[in-house]
Design a protein around this motif. Structure first.
Motif, PDB file in Angstrom:
ATOM      1  N   THR A 133       0.832  -1.205   0.000  1.00  0.00           N
ATOM      2  CA  THR A 133       0.000   0.000   0.000  1.00  0.00           C
ATOM      3  C   THR A 133       0.865   1.253   0.000  1.00  0.00           C
ATOM      4  OG1 THR A 133      -1.731  -1.197   1.201  1.00  0.00           O
ATOM      5  CG2 THR A 133      -1.846   1.210   1.212  1.00  0.00           C
ATOM      6  N   GLY A 134       1.931   1.238   0.800  1.00  0.00           N
ATOM      7  CA  GLY A 134       2.838   2.373   0.843  1.00  0.00           C
ATOM      8  C   GLY A 134       3.562   2.591  -0.472  1.00  0.00           C
ATOM      9  N   LEU A 135       3.929   1.515  -1.145  1.00  0.00           N
ATOM     10  CA  LEU A 135       4.596   1.636  -2.443  1.00  0.00           C
ATOM     11  C   LEU A 135       3.644   2.193  -3.500  1.00  0.00           C
ATOM     12  CD1 LEU A 135       6.666  -1.671  -2.411  1.00  0.00           C
ATOM     13  CD2 LEU A 135       7.565   0.659  -2.217  1.00  0.00           C
ATOM     14  N   CYS A 181      -1.683   6.395   2.230  1.00  0.00           N
ATOM     15  CA  CYS A 181      -0.656   6.662   3.239  1.00  0.00           C
ATOM     16  C   CYS A 181      -1.127   6.260   4.626  1.00  0.00           C
ATOM     17  CB  CYS A 181      -0.275   8.141   3.218  1.00  0.00           C
ATOM     18  SG  CYS A 181       0.705   8.668   1.807  1.00  0.00           S
ATOM     19  N   GLU A 182      -2.334   6.654   4.985  1.00  0.00           N
ATOM     20  CA  GLU A 182      -2.843   6.346   6.317  1.00  0.00           C
ATOM     21  C   GLU A 182      -2.970   4.844   6.528  1.00  0.00           C
ATOM     22  OE1 GLU A 182      -3.057   8.318   8.723  1.00  0.00           O
ATOM     23  OE2 GLU A 182      -2.846  10.232   7.681  1.00  0.00           O
ATOM     24  N   GLU A 183      -3.435   4.143   5.499  1.00  0.00           N
ATOM     25  CA  GLU A 183      -3.558   2.687   5.596  1.00  0.00           C
ATOM     26  C   GLU A 183      -2.193   2.044   5.791  1.00  0.00           C
ATOM     27  OE1 GLU A 183      -4.804  -1.096   2.753  1.00  0.00           O
ATOM     28  OE2 GLU A 183      -5.655   0.875   2.318  1.00  0.00           O
ATOM     29  N   ALA A 184      -1.200   2.512   5.066  1.00  0.00           N
ATOM     30  CA  ALA A 184       0.144   1.955   5.180  1.00  0.00           C
ATOM     31  C   ALA A 184       0.760   2.255   6.540  1.00  0.00           C
ATOM     32  CB  ALA A 184       1.024   2.496   4.062  1.00  0.00           C
ATOM     33  N   ILE A 185       0.623   3.491   6.997  1.00  0.00           N
ATOM     34  CA  ILE A 185       1.196   3.883   8.287  1.00  0.00           C
ATOM     35  C   ILE A 185       0.649   3.002   9.406  1.00  0.00           C
ATOM     36  CG2 ILE A 185       1.224   5.729  10.024  1.00  0.00           C
ATOM     37  CD1 ILE A 185       1.264   7.720   7.618  1.00  0.00           C
ATOM     38  N   ALA A 186      -0.629   2.694   9.332  1.00  0.00           N
ATOM     39  CA  ALA A 186      -1.265   1.890  10.386  1.00  0.00           C
ATOM     40  C   ALA A 186      -0.691   0.480  10.464  1.00  0.00           C
ATOM     41  CB  ALA A 186      -2.770   1.831  10.140  1.00  0.00           C
ATOM     42  N   GLY A 187      -0.205  -0.064   9.348  1.00  0.00           N
ATOM     43  CA  GLY A 187       0.240  -1.454   9.332  1.00  0.00           C
ATOM     44  C   GLY A 187       1.739  -1.666   9.317  1.00  0.00           C
ATOM     45  N   LEU A 188       2.521  -0.585   9.219  1.00  0.00           N
ATOM     46  CA  LEU A 188       3.974  -0.721   9.094  1.00  0.00           C
ATOM     47  C   LEU A 188       4.678  -0.627  10.442  1.00  0.00           C
ATOM     48  CD1 LEU A 188       4.574   1.478   5.922  1.00  0.00           C
ATOM     49  CD2 LEU A 188       5.029  -0.982   6.109  1.00  0.00           C
ATOM     50  N   PRO A 189       5.846  -1.262  10.558  1.00  0.00           N
ATOM     51  CA  PRO A 189       6.657  -1.091  11.767  1.00  0.00           C
ATOM     52  C   PRO A 189       7.423   0.234  11.706  1.00  0.00           C
ATOM     53  CG  PRO A 189       7.809  -2.520  10.236  1.00  0.00           C
ATOM     54  CD  PRO A 189       6.465  -2.204   9.602  1.00  0.00           C
ATOM     55  N   THR A 201       8.923   2.081   6.433  1.00  0.00           N
ATOM     56  CA  THR A 201       8.558   2.194   7.845  1.00  0.00           C
ATOM     57  C   THR A 201       7.406   3.192   7.968  1.00  0.00           C
ATOM     58  OG1 THR A 201      10.090   4.032   8.166  1.00  0.00           O
ATOM     59  CG2 THR A 201      10.942   1.794   8.580  1.00  0.00           C
ATOM     60  N   LYS A 202       6.869   3.276   9.168  1.00  0.00           N
ATOM     61  CA  LYS A 202       5.854   4.311   9.407  1.00  0.00           C
ATOM     62  C   LYS A 202       6.394   5.679   9.025  1.00  0.00           C
ATOM     63  CE  LYS A 202       3.526   2.048  13.347  1.00  0.00           C
ATOM     64  NZ  LYS A 202       2.193   1.863  12.718  1.00  0.00           N
ATOM     65  N   GLY A 203       7.625   5.966   9.424  1.00  0.00           N
ATOM     66  CA  GLY A 203       8.208   7.274   9.163  1.00  0.00           C
ATOM     67  C   GLY A 203       8.375   7.573   7.693  1.00  0.00           C
ATOM     68  N   ALA A 204       8.736   6.560   6.908  1.00  0.00           N
ATOM     69  CA  ALA A 204       8.911   6.768   5.469  1.00  0.00           C
ATOM     70  C   ALA A 204       7.598   7.185   4.824  1.00  0.00           C
ATOM     71  CB  ALA A 204       9.458   5.508   4.809  1.00  0.00           C
ATOM     72  N   VAL A 205       6.515   6.545   5.195  1.00  0.00           N
ATOM     73  CA  VAL A 205       5.224   6.891   4.597  1.00  0.00           C
ATOM     74  C   VAL A 205       4.702   8.197   5.176  1.00  0.00           C
ATOM     75  CG1 VAL A 205       2.878   6.092   4.125  1.00  0.00           C
ATOM     76  CG2 VAL A 205       4.752   4.450   4.173  1.00  0.00           C
ATOM     77  N   MET A 206       5.027   8.482   6.412  1.00  0.00           N
ATOM     78  CA  MET A 206       4.676   9.801   6.963  1.00  0.00           C
ATOM     79  C   MET A 206       5.395  10.902   6.181  1.00  0.00           C
ATOM     80  SD  MET A 206       4.837   8.741  10.995  1.00  0.00           S
ATOM     81  CE  MET A 206       4.517  10.351  11.686  1.00  0.00           C
TER      82      MET A 206
END
Length: 588
Positions: A133-135, A181-189, A201-206
């Motif tokens: 999702t983040g990609l 982005c929000e969906e990815a952030i919720a599921g990433l370490p 990571t969460k930070g990368a997608v943030m």
């Protein structure tokens, strides 16, 4: 890098001999499919990941010369972006439009089929779905600021689906990107083991979210009227000029900083106290931009490929003797005088360079003295006539056997020029203490961007105090005294200049100047008169690059680059427009 990290982005079997059942029959096959997504998605904007087959974005954004006449960058500089094929790709634009959909489909296929894998736990599957999702969000972010509104795809499409998907509005495209982005952030370490750095990571997608909101707030989109008259304004403009978009950008960037502070990321500054010039500026900036896995880089493209004949990242961005000694394709991409003037002197003042039309050439001693007085970032970024690269001593220098060519515009007599392409030097930015290593890891998100985003956004909402605080974090790290300007318009230009210097060759300038709608974009940035330094040398010198060989230097008009307001956004390939579903951006 260790063998584990080299294998991290190893390209899996894509020959077509495997089907979904085989790919998702084991965890190792499924992870290979995921790594292929990373390899394909994150190259966007870098050589081999743009719509032109030859060249880098620096050659069409007033940084480097346009290259050779077989380069796509040469054609764009001469006649502009085009919706028609150029240089072997899908359009004459700086992005490969069709490739976006190919790699988005790859990501959806992994996301939709990962549950089939029998030897993978549920938590791992959930994380991989978030990575996919983040990609996808990364490519939608890129398309948002390249094209405006684009088709929204929410699954891997098959021949049974309705493929007639029109472009969504600019707002809908932004909303979908933020949703991803929000969906990815919720599921990433927030972190990965050391042998898997480079995964989202969460930070990368943030940081993705923060960047896309910056583009949403800038004048190109955040306006009551679009940049050109158009029948589909909703695709290229929000139709309102809303200051709240800057507040959204501030909030997103502040959250990136909060995440960074909790997870061991920071702007590298080993010697500077608050508000004071950093005495270790050269080392710290060079480390932040060159050293793999450093604590300032939130996400890098970890494509550690040593085969230079296939790796265009190094083909156009590595000017070490290990590469250019055996190639001729990268030696016509010198630094333009247009961009050279952005760099400060080491004391924070402007350098005084020769101007076209001067009454006389300057002696080479003047050139060498002025280079010696330049700020640390310039010295970490360049090798040029008469001076070696300070960032990789013993490997990037003119005494190494095999350079075999002049790196300056030599043989001229003032005031004429001897041609163009060599400029004031070549980039060695990403190779601090690299030795003979020819590959590098493009930094996609560095914390320096977050600070400069905040400086820009706070200035736009009238908070000069916070703008200066964030700007000076980067400016002081560079070894320069604090900026104190509080006038909004003047500070805006200073922040934009800082962004140009700090992110030299990091693929941001080309899009920044468009979305800022700079007044002089057609007068020496993307378009207009391009200038290069010329050098007269001792005619009998065996090595014309040495300081002792230089006699005089001066600035000279090199060529005029093309600009048209239609180029604020990229063209959709004409082959897509001809299908009657997707409408073209205005002017093409």
């Amino acid at each position: 890098m260790s063998s584990c990290e080299e294998e991290f982005l190893e390209k899996p079997n894509t020959s077509g001999t495997v089907d979904l059942n085989e790919v998702y029959s084991s965890a190792i096959n499924a992870r290979n499919a995921l790594m292929n997504c990373y390899r394909s998605v994150l190259v966007q904007g870098w050589p081999s990941g743009i719509g032109i087959g030859h060249g880098a974005l620096a050659s069409i954004s007033g940084i480097h010369s346009k290259g050779y006449n077989w380069h796509g960058t040469w054609v764009i500089s001469d006649s502009g972006l085009s919706p028609n094929p150029l240089d072997g790709n899908d359009s004459g634009g700086a992005d490969n439009f069709g490739n976006n959909w190919n790699v988005i489909r790859k990501c959806f296929l992994v996301k939709e089929n990962i549950d089939m894998v029998p030897d993978m736990d549920e938590n791992t599957k959930t994380i991989i779905k978030a990575e996919c999702t983040g990609l996808i969000a990364y490519r939608y972010m890129g398309m948002f600021y390249r094209y405006g509104g684009v088709p929204i795809v929410t699954k891997s499409l098959t021949s049974n689906d309705d493929l007639n998907i029109a472009r969504a509005s600019l707002q809908e495209t932004l909303d979908y990107t933020l949703q991803l982005c929000e969906e990815a952030i919720a599921g990433l370490p927030s972190e990965w083991p050391a042998d898997q750095t480079g995964r989202l990571t969460k930070g990368a997608v943030m940081a993705m979210k923060a960047r896309v909101l910056m583009y949403a707030a800038r004048p190109l989109f955040n306006s009551t009227t679009p940049y050109l008259s158009y029948d589909h304004n909703e695709l290229i403009s929000f139709g309102t000029a809303d200051q709240d978009r800057w507040q959204d950008a501030i909030s997103a960037n502040e959250k990136v900083l909060e995440w960074a502070q909790l997870n061991g990321f920071e702007l590298i500054n080993s010697g500077g106290s608050s508000g004071e010039p950093n005495p270790n500026a050269f080392k710290d900036y060079a480390t932040a931009t060159s050293t793999p896995g450093n604590k300032e880089v939130i996400l890098a493209y970890k494509y550690d490929e040593t085969n230079q004949w296939n790796n265009y990242l190094s083909y156009y961005l590595n000017y070490s003797p290990y590469w250019t000694a055996n190639r001729w394709d990268t030696d016509n991409l010198g630094l333009l005088s247009n961009f050279l003037s952005n760099y400060y002197r080491e004391d924070g003042t402007d350098q005084s360079w020769p101007q076209v039309g001067d009454d006389a050439a300057r002696p080479a001693s003047d050139w060498l003295a002025r280079i010696d007085a330049m700020e640390p970032r310039f010295k970490a970024d360049h090798i040029g006539p008469g001076f070696d690269a300070a960032n990789n001593p013993g490997d990037f220098n003119y005494s190494v056997e095999g350079w075999g060519r002049s790196l300056g515009n030599y043989g001229a007599q003032f005031p004429s020029g001897s041609g163009f392409g060599k400029g004031s030097g070549f980039s060695v930015k990403f190779f601090y203490q690299a030795g003979s290593r020819t590959w590098f890891e493009p930094p996609l998100f560095r914390l320096a961007e977050t600070y400069l985003n905040l400086a820009e956004a706070y200035n736009e909402v009238g908070n000069s105090s916070q703008a200066l605080s964030n700007l000076n974090v980067v400016h002081n790290r560079a070894g320069l005294p604090a900026i104190t300007e509080t006038n909004q318009g003047a500070l805006r230009k200073i922040i934009q200049r800082e962004k140009a210097i700090e992110f030299y060759m990091e693929n941001q300038r080309y899009y920044d100047v468009k979305h800022w709608m700079l007044e002089d974009i057609g007068d020496g940035i993307i378009g207009g008169q391009m200038r290069e330094m010329q050098f007269e040398v001792e005619p009998t010198a065996s090595n014309k690059n040495l300081a002792s060989s230089l006699i005089y230097y001066w600035d000279s008009n090199a060529y005029i680059a093309y600009w048209n307001p239609k180029m604020f956004l990229e063209p959709i390939p004409q082959s897509e427009v001809n299908k009657g579903i997707i409408v073209q951006n205005p002017g093409y």
